[in-house]
Design a protein around this motif. Structure first.
Motif: not given
Ligand code: IMP
Ligand code: MG
Length: 204
Positions: A175-181, A186-190
């Motif tokens: 499960f990945v987060v960041g760069y919009g995800l 949470r975490y979309r702005n990583l």
């Protein structure tokens, strides 16, 4: 040295990246997977392919919200063609980190796309259920063509085969987060992509 327009744009963009202040926060539950630099290089490659494929055509980049907003913004600026942007708000029902494939459109297009060359921009193709549903829905609006650009693909979980015309990266079943995800918004702005450790969040 004299630089052509697109070389100048690329040089300016490289300069911007060097000087831009990149947030350094790294939540302990997120393990970095793909760096901002690798993402930027891949996005430029995809944009170059799109530029070659769509020269002289009427391209509409259709960003599927919310997850693709960062990818779509970077991709759009790297495409060396006049394009239009549309946004489609989508909510896929399903708790936690699983997609149910039941898709609700929460925000529709602002203009008709009849006769246009659509490129659907998605963050990630996981089970493939969301993108299959969207392709079917959009075909009903009579565009000239429909293609798919996805930042990520998780082949391990695919339930519905979908053709991804422009793919950033293939990843394992994590499960990945960041760069919009996100995970629970949470975490979309990583600025990079990371793997979320489920034991730290209660994610399944
Ligand atoms: P699909 O219908 O299973 O292909 O799911 C697509 C949607 O599920 C994506 O657009 C994301 O919003 C969400 N999703 C699937 N996998 C991930 C992930 O690893 N991180 C964040 N969101 C995900
Ligand atoms: Mg999404």
């Amino acid at each position: 040295m004299f630089l052509g327009h697109s070389e100048r744009v690329l040089a300016e963009r490289a300069g911007l990246r060097e000087t831009r202040r990149v947030p350094a926060f790294t939540p302990p539950e997120v393990r970095p997977l793909i760096s901002a630099e690798r993402i930027a290089a891949r996005v430029d490659e995809l944009a170059a392919q799109i530029t070659r494929d769509y020269t002289g055509r009427s391209v509409v980049l259709l960003s599927v919200l919310k997850g693709s907003f960062v990818f779509a913004a970077d991709l759009a600026r790297a495409i060396d063609l006049p394009i239009r942007m549309e946004f489609l708000g989508v909510r896929s029902y399903g708790a936690d980190t699983k997609s149910s494939g039941v898709v609700q459109i929460t925000q529709d297009l602002t203009r008709p796309v009849t006769g246009d060359d659509l490129v659907i921009v998605e963050d990630i193709i996981d089970t493939g259920l969301t993108i299959s549903y969207l392709k079917e829905q959009l075909r009903g609006r009579n565009p000239a063509s429909v293609k798919v650009a996805a930042l990520l693909h998780k082949p391990a979980r695919i339930q519905r085969e979908v053709e991804i015309d422009y793919l950033g990266f293939t990843i394992d079943d994590v499960f990945v987060v960041g760069y919009g995800l996100d995970y629970a918004e949470r975490y979309r702005n990583l600025p990079y992509l990371g793997v979320l450790d489920p034991s730290q969040t209660g994610a399944k």
